[in-house]
Motif scaffolding. Structure first.
Motif, PDB file in Angstrom:
ATOM      1  N   PHE A 222       4.911  28.398  42.961  1.00  0.00           N
ATOM      2  CA  PHE A 222       5.050  26.982  42.160  1.00  0.00           C
ATOM      3  C   PHE A 222       3.643  26.087  42.340  1.00  0.00           C
ATOM      4  CE2 PHE A 222       5.798  22.636  43.328  1.00  0.00           C
ATOM      5  CZ  PHE A 222       6.587  22.020  42.374  1.00  0.00           C
ATOM      6  N   LEU A 223       3.217  26.165  43.600  1.00  0.00           N
ATOM      7  CA  LEU A 223       2.034  25.394  43.837  1.00  0.00           C
ATOM      8  C   LEU A 223       0.782  25.685  43.026  1.00  0.00           C
ATOM      9  CD1 LEU A 223       2.387  25.164  47.790  1.00  0.00           C
ATOM     10  CD2 LEU A 223       2.881  23.288  46.228  1.00  0.00           C
ATOM     11  N   GLN A 224       0.492  27.034  42.562  1.00  0.00           N
ATOM     12  CA  GLN A 224      -0.562  27.209  41.906  1.00  0.00           C
ATOM     13  C   GLN A 224      -0.455  26.881  40.631  1.00  0.00           C
ATOM     14  OE1 GLN A 224      -0.751  31.582  42.952  1.00  0.00           O
ATOM     15  NE2 GLN A 224      -2.440  31.310  44.247  1.00  0.00           N
ATOM     16  N   ARG A 225       0.842  26.850  40.200  1.00  0.00           N
ATOM     17  CA  ARG A 225       1.136  26.358  38.737  1.00  0.00           C
ATOM     18  C   ARG A 225       1.274  24.799  38.727  1.00  0.00           C
ATOM     19  NH1 ARG A 225       5.943  30.658  37.010  1.00  0.00           N
ATOM     20  NH2 ARG A 225       6.021  29.390  35.061  1.00  0.00           N
ATOM     21  N   GLN A 226       1.268  24.218  39.689  1.00  0.00           N
ATOM     22  CA  GLN A 226       1.017  23.058  39.665  1.00  0.00           C
ATOM     23  C   GLN A 226      -0.500  22.417  39.841  1.00  0.00           C
ATOM     24  OE1 GLN A 226       3.927  20.910  39.276  1.00  0.00           O
ATOM     25  NE2 GLN A 226       4.776  22.991  39.348  1.00  0.00           N
ATOM     26  N   GLY A 227      -1.338  23.296  39.948  1.00  0.00           N
ATOM     27  CA  GLY A 227      -2.726  23.237  39.941  1.00  0.00           C
ATOM     28  C   GLY A 227      -3.069  22.844  41.380  1.00  0.00           C
ATOM     29  N   GLU A 228      -2.287  23.207  42.435  1.00  0.00           N
ATOM     30  CA  GLU A 228      -2.740  23.166  43.682  1.00  0.00           C
ATOM     31  C   GLU A 228      -3.801  24.142  44.268  1.00  0.00           C
ATOM     32  OE1 GLU A 228      -2.332  20.801  45.695  1.00  0.00           O
ATOM     33  OE2 GLU A 228      -0.567  19.733  44.832  1.00  0.00           O
ATOM     34  N   LYS A 229      -4.874  24.189  44.891  1.00  0.00           N
ATOM     35  CA  LYS A 229      -5.639  25.068  45.327  1.00  0.00           C
ATOM     36  C   LYS A 229      -5.024  25.766  46.855  1.00  0.00           C
ATOM     37  CE  LYS A 229     -10.340  26.522  46.623  1.00  0.00           C
ATOM     38  NZ  LYS A 229     -11.684  25.824  46.815  1.00  0.00           N
ATOM     39  N   LEU A 230      -4.847  26.956  46.932  1.00  0.00           N
ATOM     40  CA  LEU A 230      -4.447  27.597  47.964  1.00  0.00           C
ATOM     41  C   LEU A 230      -5.367  28.404  48.877  1.00  0.00           C
ATOM     42  CD1 LEU A 230      -0.915  28.620  47.113  1.00  0.00           C
ATOM     43  CD2 LEU A 230      -1.514  26.532  48.292  1.00  0.00           C
TER      44      LEU A 230
ATOM     45  N   PRO B 164      -6.498  31.509  51.713  1.00  0.00           N
ATOM     46  CA  PRO B 164      -5.909  32.613  52.819  1.00  0.00           C
ATOM     47  C   PRO B 164      -5.906  32.030  53.940  1.00  0.00           C
ATOM     48  CG  PRO B 164      -8.041  33.205  51.983  1.00  0.00           C
ATOM     49  CD  PRO B 164      -7.656  31.975  51.065  1.00  0.00           C
ATOM     50  N   SER B 165      -4.620  32.541  54.676  1.00  0.00           N
ATOM     51  CA  SER B 165      -4.801  32.087  56.085  1.00  0.00           C
ATOM     52  C   SER B 165      -3.810  33.445  56.679  1.00  0.00           C
ATOM     53  CB  SER B 165      -4.017  30.777  56.339  1.00  0.00           C
ATOM     54  OG  SER B 165      -3.915  30.562  57.852  1.00  0.00           O
ATOM     55  N   GLY B 166      -4.370  34.278  56.909  1.00  0.00           N
ATOM     56  CA  GLY B 166      -3.547  35.624  57.584  1.00  0.00           C
ATOM     57  C   GLY B 166      -2.711  35.834  56.410  1.00  0.00           C
ATOM     58  N   ARG B 167      -1.207  36.287  56.610  1.00  0.00           N
ATOM     59  CA  ARG B 167      -0.163  36.555  55.875  1.00  0.00           C
ATOM     60  C   ARG B 167       0.180  35.256  54.815  1.00  0.00           C
ATOM     61  NH1 ARG B 167       4.066  39.517  59.113  1.00  0.00           N
ATOM     62  NH2 ARG B 167       3.649  37.997  60.583  1.00  0.00           N
ATOM     63  N   ASP B 168      -0.212  34.100  55.603  1.00  0.00           N
ATOM     64  CA  ASP B 168       0.371  32.623  54.648  1.00  0.00           C
ATOM     65  C   ASP B 168      -0.777  32.150  53.748  1.00  0.00           C
ATOM     66  OD1 ASP B 168       2.504  33.042  56.466  1.00  0.00           O
ATOM     67  OD2 ASP B 168       1.251  31.601  57.907  1.00  0.00           O
ATOM     68  N   LYS B 169      -0.602  31.321  52.857  1.00  0.00           N
ATOM     69  CA  LYS B 169      -1.638  30.445  52.386  1.00  0.00           C
ATOM     70  C   LYS B 169      -1.556  29.020  52.880  1.00  0.00           C
ATOM     71  CE  LYS B 169      -2.381  33.723  49.047  1.00  0.00           C
ATOM     72  NZ  LYS B 169      -3.787  34.187  48.951  1.00  0.00           N
ATOM     73  N   ARG B 170      -2.845  28.598  52.850  1.00  0.00           N
ATOM     74  CA  ARG B 170      -3.071  27.153  53.309  1.00  0.00           C
ATOM     75  C   ARG B 170      -3.249  26.194  52.109  1.00  0.00           C
ATOM     76  NH1 ARG B 170      -3.672  25.822  58.382  1.00  0.00           N
ATOM     77  NH2 ARG B 170      -3.991  27.875  59.046  1.00  0.00           N
ATOM     78  N   LEU B 171      -2.731  24.938  52.015  1.00  0.00           N
ATOM     79  CA  LEU B 171      -3.202  23.893  51.183  1.00  0.00           C
ATOM     80  C   LEU B 171      -4.266  23.521  51.318  1.00  0.00           C
ATOM     81  CD1 LEU B 171      -1.075  22.850  48.877  1.00  0.00           C
ATOM     82  CD2 LEU B 171      -0.469  20.858  50.357  1.00  0.00           C
ATOM     83  N   ALA B 172      -5.156  23.679  50.400  1.00  0.00           N
ATOM     84  CA  ALA B 172      -6.522  23.135  50.385  1.00  0.00           C
ATOM     85  C   ALA B 172      -6.635  21.649  50.599  1.00  0.00           C
ATOM     86  CB  ALA B 172      -7.249  23.566  49.049  1.00  0.00           C
ATOM     87  N   ARG B 173      -5.513  20.736  50.009  1.00  0.00           N
ATOM     88  CA  ARG B 173      -5.707  19.291  50.345  1.00  0.00           C
ATOM     89  C   ARG B 173      -5.225  18.809  51.474  1.00  0.00           C
ATOM     90  NH1 ARG B 173      -1.388  16.093  47.804  1.00  0.00           N
ATOM     91  NH2 ARG B 173       0.160  17.346  46.655  1.00  0.00           N
ATOM     92  N   ASP B 174      -4.435  19.824  52.332  1.00  0.00           N
ATOM     93  CA  ASP B 174      -4.045  19.468  53.574  1.00  0.00           C
ATOM     94  C   ASP B 174      -3.919  20.728  54.323  1.00  0.00           C
ATOM     95  OD1 ASP B 174      -2.541  18.622  56.156  1.00  0.00           O
ATOM     96  OD2 ASP B 174      -1.333  17.492  54.864  1.00  0.00           O
ATOM     97  N   HIS B 175      -5.054  21.019  55.149  1.00  0.00           N
ATOM     98  CA  HIS B 175      -5.083  22.134  55.811  1.00  0.00           C
ATOM     99  C   HIS B 175      -4.054  22.572  57.001  1.00  0.00           C
ATOM    100  CE1 HIS B 175      -9.645  23.150  54.804  1.00  0.00           C
ATOM    101  NE2 HIS B 175      -8.915  23.058  53.652  1.00  0.00           N
TER     102      HIS B 175
END
Length: 310
Positions: A23-31, A33-44
Motif C-alpha cells: 500500500f505505502l509503496q503504491r502511495q509513493g512512500e519511500k520505505l 530496510p530495517s531487519g525483517r521490517d520496513k521503516r517509513l523514510a519520512r518518519d524513521h
C-alpha cells in the motif's frame, strides 16, 4: 469527504488486512530496510510488517486503518475507503494470516575483509571521523569491513563478550543502504564501555556514525565515558547497559535534532524516570545530527585562511 459511509464488517476486516508495504509503496512512500521490517523514510520511528505497524517513538501500533488515519490525517471512513481502493478499482495485496511465522535466523557476523581500507576511506574522507577513534574501535573488534560488499559493520557484544548485534552501513558514494544483520539482539547494539572503573557517564545516540562523530568532536579523555548507538530510537540498549553496568549513573541523550529524535529523547527520559533513574541530561547537535556538526567544523577548518608569518 462528507456524510456517513457504511462499511460491512468484511470490508473493514479487508481494509485492516491490507499489506502495508504494498500500500505505502503504491502511495509513493519511500520505505527503508530495517531487519525483517520496513521503516517509513519520512518518519524513521515508524516500522511496518505485513498489515501491522509500530511507532517506536510513541510506543503505539496496530493495523492498517490506524496507520493510514495517522500519517494522512484521515477520518476512519476516509482511511477505510482509501485502503479499499477509493472507488478507483485499485486492489491492494492482502496480508495472509495463514502464512507460517518466520523462524528467527541465528545471528551470524558477515565474513570480514582482509583489510579496512574502504571503511576507513569512507568514514574519514566522507564522514570526517577521526582516524585515531576509528583505529581504537577496530582494535576492540567493534568495527570491521565486510568481505562481500565492503560495508562498514558496527558490532555489539553482550556481557560475555559474544557478538549479538551488527549494523551494516554502505561505504558506496551516495548510497543510503543500512540494515541490522538478521538475528541481531536489539538490546546489544553497538556500544563502547569505558575500562575506567570510576567512569559514570553513558552517552546515547541514534546511529553508530553519530556516536563516532561525537567522540571526534570531543576527543579529550573520551575513553573515560561510555557510549551506545540505538540504531533507531528504542530504549532497550540503554536499559540493558544500565542493568549490566551499575557504575553508569548519568545518561546524556544525544539523539538527532529533529522531531523524531527529540520525541524519542523525551520518551526515553520519561522511561528512565519511571524506573527511578533521575540523572538524565540532553546534548543536542547544532545541525540535524552530530555528523552534520562534525562535517561543518571540518569544512570551516578547510576554508579558514592560514596566517603566514613574515
Amino acid at each position: 469527504m462528507s456524510g456517513y459511509i457504511y462499511f460491512t464488517d468484511e470490508q473493514k476486516e479487508r481494509a485492516n488486512s491490507v499489506d502495508l508495504v504494498d500500500f505505502l509503496q503504491r502511495q509513493g512512500e519511500k520505505l527503508l530496510p530495517s531487519g525483517r521490517d520496513k521503516r517509513l523514510a519520512r518518519d524513521h520511528s515508524i516500522t511496518v510488517r505485513g498489515n501491522s505497524w509500530y511507532d517506536h517513538s510513541s510506543e503505539e501500533g496496530s493495523y492498517a486503518i490506524d496507520l493510514v488515519k495517522r500519517i494522512y490525517n484521515l477520518s476512519f471512513p476516509e482511511a477505510v475507503s482509501l485502503l479499499l481502493g477509493g472507488g478507483r478499482g485499485v486492489e491492494y495485496r492482502q496480508h495472509s494470516k495463514s502464512i507460517e511465522p518466520e523462524q528467527r535466523k541465528p545471528f551470524i557476523l558477515p565474513p570480514a575483509h582482509t583489510d579496512m581500507r574502504r571503511v576507513f576511506a569512507y568514514l574519514i574522507k566522507q564522514r570526517c571521523i577521526s582516524r585515531e577513534v576509528l583505529s581504537e574501535f577496530a582494535r576492540e573488534k567493534l568495527l570491521f569491513e565486510d568481505a562481500e560488499y565492503h560495508n562498514a559493520v558496527f558490532v555489539g557484544f553482550d556481557e560475555n563478550g559474544i557478538a549479538c548485534h551488527a549494523h551494516k552501513k554502505s561505504t558506496a558514494t551516495g548510497s543510503s543502504f543500512r540494515i541490522n544483520v538478521e538475528g541481531s539482539h536489539p538490546a546489544y547494539s553497538f556500544h563502547y564501555i569505558s575500562k575506567n572503573p570510576n567512569h559514570h557517564s553513558l552517552f546515547v545516540f541514534e546511529a553508530p556514525i553519530d556516536l563516532l562523530s561525537y567522540i571526534s568532536l570531543h576527543p579529550q579523555n573520551w575513553k573515560n565515558a561510555s557510549y551506545v548507538a540505538l540504531n533507531g530510537v528504542s530504549e532497550q540498549p540503554v536499559l540493558k547497559l544500565l542493568e549490566l553496568y551499575p557504575q553508569l549513573q548519568k545518561v546524556t541523550l544525544c539523539l538527532d535534532n529533529d522531531e523524531a529524535g527529540l520525541k524519542a529523547a523525551s520518551r526515553i527520559h520519561k522511561t528512565l524516570k519511571e524506573q527511578g533513574f533521575e540523572a538524565v541530561i540532553y546534548d543536542v547537535s547544532a545541525h540535524k545530527d552530530w555528523n552534520d556538526d562534525l562535517k561543518a567544523v571540518y569544512s570551516q577548518e578547510q576554508t579558514t585562511p592560514t596566517m603566514v608569518m613574515k
